[in-house]
Design a protein around this motif. Structure first.
Motif, PDB file in Angstrom:
ATOM      1  N   ALA A  99      23.491  14.508 -23.791  1.00 35.22           N
ATOM      2  CA  ALA A  99      24.786  15.253 -23.752  1.00 35.22           C
ATOM      3  C   ALA A  99      25.920  14.439 -24.441  1.00 35.22           C
ATOM      4  O   ALA A  99      26.695  14.887 -24.955  1.00 35.22           O
ATOM      5  N   GLN A 100      25.883  13.170 -23.983  1.00 38.83           N
ATOM      6  CA  GLN A 100      27.210  12.276 -24.444  1.00 38.83           C
ATOM      7  C   GLN A 100      26.942  11.915 -26.003  1.00 38.83           C
ATOM      8  O   GLN A 100      28.011  11.359 -26.615  1.00 38.83           O
ATOM      9  N   THR A 102      26.391  12.408 -30.132  1.00 40.31           N
ATOM     10  CA  THR A 102      26.192  13.481 -31.290  1.00 40.31           C
ATOM     11  C   THR A 102      24.743  14.034 -31.744  1.00 40.31           C
ATOM     12  O   THR A 102      23.803  12.965 -31.187  1.00 40.31           O
ATOM     13  N   VAL A 103      24.578  15.061 -32.191  1.00 44.55           N
ATOM     14  CA  VAL A 103      23.195  15.303 -32.823  1.00 44.55           C
ATOM     15  C   VAL A 103      22.550  14.294 -33.591  1.00 44.55           C
ATOM     16  O   VAL A 103      21.425  13.918 -33.322  1.00 44.55           O
ATOM     17  N   LEU A 104      23.135  13.538 -34.547  1.00 43.51           N
ATOM     18  CA  LEU A 104      22.755  12.723 -35.302  1.00 43.51           C
ATOM     19  C   LEU A 104      22.408  11.436 -34.264  1.00 43.51           C
ATOM     20  O   LEU A 104      21.189  10.957 -34.609  1.00 43.51           O
ATOM     21  N   LYS A 105      23.141  11.157 -33.461  1.00 41.64           N
ATOM     22  CA  LYS A 105      22.911   9.851 -32.619  1.00 41.64           C
ATOM     23  C   LYS A 105      21.482  10.187 -31.541  1.00 41.64           C
ATOM     24  O   LYS A 105      20.601   9.326 -31.618  1.00 41.64           O
ATOM     25  N   ASN A 106      21.551  11.570 -31.327  1.00 44.85           N
ATOM     26  CA  ASN A 106      20.331  12.023 -30.317  1.00 44.85           C
ATOM     27  C   ASN A 106      19.150  11.628 -31.379  1.00 44.85           C
ATOM     28  O   ASN A 106      18.040  11.299 -30.757  1.00 44.85           O
ATOM     29  N   ILE A 107      19.085  11.825 -32.590  1.00 46.56           N
ATOM     30  CA  ILE A 107      17.732  11.819 -33.406  1.00 46.56           C
ATOM     31  C   ILE A 107      17.781  10.348 -33.837  1.00 46.56           C
ATOM     32  O   ILE A 107      16.420  10.152 -33.998  1.00 46.56           O
ATOM     33  N   THR A 108      18.685   9.469 -34.224  1.00 43.88           N
ATOM     34  CA  THR A 108      18.451   8.197 -34.516  1.00 43.88           C
ATOM     35  C   THR A 108      18.314   7.300 -33.379  1.00 43.88           C
ATOM     36  O   THR A 108      17.762   6.108 -33.607  1.00 43.88           O
ATOM     37  N   LEU A 109      18.615   7.456 -32.199  1.00 46.57           N
ATOM     38  CA  LEU A 109      18.965   6.518 -31.069  1.00 46.57           C
ATOM     39  C   LEU A 109      17.537   5.748 -30.728  1.00 46.57           C
ATOM     40  O   LEU A 109      17.417   4.518 -30.870  1.00 46.57           O
ATOM     41  N   ALA A 110      16.445   6.317 -30.533  1.00 47.74           N
ATOM     42  CA  ALA A 110      15.143   5.503 -30.364  1.00 47.74           C
ATOM     43  C   ALA A 110      14.703   4.821 -31.450  1.00 47.74           C
ATOM     44  O   ALA A 110      14.312   3.876 -31.192  1.00 47.74           O
ATOM     45  N   SER A 111      14.867   5.292 -32.697  1.00 42.22           N
ATOM     46  CA  SER A 111      14.582   4.423 -33.934  1.00 42.22           C
ATOM     47  C   SER A 111      15.285   3.335 -34.081  1.00 42.22           C
ATOM     48  O   SER A 111      14.810   2.296 -34.360  1.00 42.22           O
ATOM     49  N   PRO A 152      25.534  18.278 -28.086  1.00 41.91           N
ATOM     50  CA  PRO A 152      24.763  19.505 -27.880  1.00 41.91           C
ATOM     51  C   PRO A 152      25.360  20.719 -26.972  1.00 41.91           C
ATOM     52  O   PRO A 152      24.936  21.666 -27.574  1.00 41.91           O
ATOM     53  N   HIS A 153      26.605  20.406 -26.454  1.00 41.66           N
ATOM     54  CA  HIS A 153      27.091  21.329 -25.627  1.00 41.66           C
ATOM     55  C   HIS A 153      27.799  22.641 -26.620  1.00 41.66           C
ATOM     56  O   HIS A 153      27.967  23.748 -26.431  1.00 41.66           O
ATOM     57  N   MET A 154      27.771  22.052 -28.077  1.00 40.01           N
ATOM     58  CA  MET A 154      28.422  22.900 -28.908  1.00 40.01           C
ATOM     59  C   MET A 154      27.484  23.757 -29.709  1.00 40.01           C
ATOM     60  O   MET A 154      27.799  24.688 -30.556  1.00 40.01           O
ATOM     61  N   GLY A 157      21.295  27.493 -27.780  1.00 36.84           N
ATOM     62  CA  GLY A 157      19.839  26.960 -27.057  1.00 36.84           C
ATOM     63  C   GLY A 157      18.708  26.697 -28.290  1.00 36.84           C
ATOM     64  O   GLY A 157      17.923  25.525 -28.155  1.00 36.84           O
ATOM     65  N   GLY A 158      18.638  27.426 -29.215  1.00 38.15           N
ATOM     66  CA  GLY A 158      17.856  27.432 -30.350  1.00 38.15           C
ATOM     67  C   GLY A 158      17.996  26.453 -31.193  1.00 38.15           C
ATOM     68  O   GLY A 158      17.229  25.570 -31.561  1.00 38.15           O
ATOM     69  N   GLN A 159      19.435  26.067 -31.461  1.00 38.52           N
ATOM     70  CA  GLN A 159      20.104  24.947 -32.129  1.00 38.52           C
ATOM     71  C   GLN A 159      19.430  23.545 -31.279  1.00 38.52           C
ATOM     72  O   GLN A 159      19.081  22.738 -32.096  1.00 38.52           O
ATOM     73  N   GLN A 160      19.926  23.721 -30.230  1.00 41.55           N
ATOM     74  CA  GLN A 160      19.436  22.370 -29.302  1.00 41.55           C
ATOM     75  C   GLN A 160      17.903  22.149 -29.405  1.00 41.55           C
ATOM     76  O   GLN A 160      17.583  21.029 -29.706  1.00 41.55           O
ATOM     77  N   GLN A 161      16.935  23.139 -29.351  1.00 44.32           N
ATOM     78  CA  GLN A 161      15.758  22.918 -29.283  1.00 44.32           C
ATOM     79  C   GLN A 161      15.249  22.379 -30.657  1.00 44.32           C
ATOM     80  O   GLN A 161      14.514  21.404 -30.770  1.00 44.32           O
TER      81      GLN A 161
END
Ligand SMILES: Nc1ncnc2c1ncn2[C@@H]1O[C@H](COP(=O)(O)OP(=O)(O)O)[C@@H](O)[C@H]1O
Ligand SMILES: [Mg+2]
Length: 261
Positions: A99-100, A102-111, A152-154, A157-161
């Protein structure tokens, strides 16, 4: 050729036997749907494959390499488990985005974290750039190019998924697993998630999907497994299992969905 081979997986929680000898295989580029009533052990099976749970018995092979063997302690070391887990991407029912970030960071963080642990730190800015570019490509694929900086809160649900799917794909897993990816969504948002999963199937992404969407499973899956009480009761093509089930238990389960279009 099977990319995933699962042999005789057993798992119990205390006295509760949840998986009672599960064996199946999945070919590269194919989509496997797992159906079954609540409590039949579907989530536990996915968690065992992803090594979030350790099976009590059984063997899991990816690309003919044993990634788990209940009899072999060497493959159960924590570092080995962490590495082997990367064979699988997992998309949960409840999105589980950070939640803390951005969308971009959610995707890149693990890599980013994985790259930091590797030895090519000297080239870190190039690596960083590549990870970001790949994340933007995934966002475009998910129809979310304009959401990179959103939190994420913005998002719906479909976009979050769809972000969760992009995040799972970012690590380029061999096998992408979904645990009821649309069951937390309002019906009008289910379609947009199923559409991207269908596109992934068309691109020959190897997928294992636990779902209650029978029409979707019938259309998209190459193979269907029906589980009940920790066992595979019936498996085959969607036409066999969903359209003309042989087993009474499968018929009973499917009759609950008979009002679906
Ligand atoms: N960590 C756990 N500890 C104890 N029991 C569990 C645990 N995880 C799942 N179970 C039990 O295992 C059974 C199967 O659960 P689950 O794998 O979630 O089924 P499904 O996903 O098919 O609904 C259920 O009875 C559930 O309560
Ligand atoms: Mg479940």
């Amino acid at each position: 050729m099977p990319i995933l081979q699962v042999e005789n997986i057993y798992k119990e929680f205390g006295k509760l036997e949840v998986l009672k000898g599960i064996s199946f295989s999945l070919d590269k580029g194919k989509t496997l749907a797992i159906i079954g009533s609540s409590g039949s052990g579907k989530t536990t099976l996915l968690r065992c494959l992803n090594l979030l749970e350790r099976p009590d018995q059984g063997i899991i092979c990816v690309n003919h390499e044993i990634i788990f063997d209940a009899e072999d302690k060497a493959v159960q070391r924590e570092a080995q488990i962490r590495k082997n887990r990367l064979n699988f991407g997992l998309v949960f029912q409840s999105f589980n985005l950070f939640a803390q970030y951005t969308v971009l960071k959610n995707i890149t963080l693990a890599s980013e974290l994985l790259a930091m642990g590797e030895k090519n730190r000297g080239k870190s800015s190039a690596v960083h750039q590549r990870i970001k570019e790949e994340a933007y490509e995934l966002l475009a694929q998910m129809g979310l190019s304009d959401k990179a900086d959103a939190y994420p809160h913005m998002l719906s649900g479909g976009q979050q998924q769809r972000v969760a799917i992009a995040r799972a794909l970012a690590l380029k897993p061999q096998i992408l697993c979904f645990d009821e990816p649309t069951s937390a969504l309002d019906p009008e948002l289910t379609g947009e998630v199923l559409r991207v999963v269908r596109e992934l199937a068309d691109k020959k992404t190897t997928m294992l999907i636990v779902t209650h969407e029978m029409a979707f499973a019938r259309d998209v899956a190459d193979h269907v497994i029906f589980m009940d009480e920790g066992l595979i009761v019936e498996e085959g093509t969607p036409a066999q299992v969903i359209t003309s089930p042989r087993e009474e238990r499968t018929r009973q389960f499917l009759s609950r969905f008979s009002n679906e279009p």
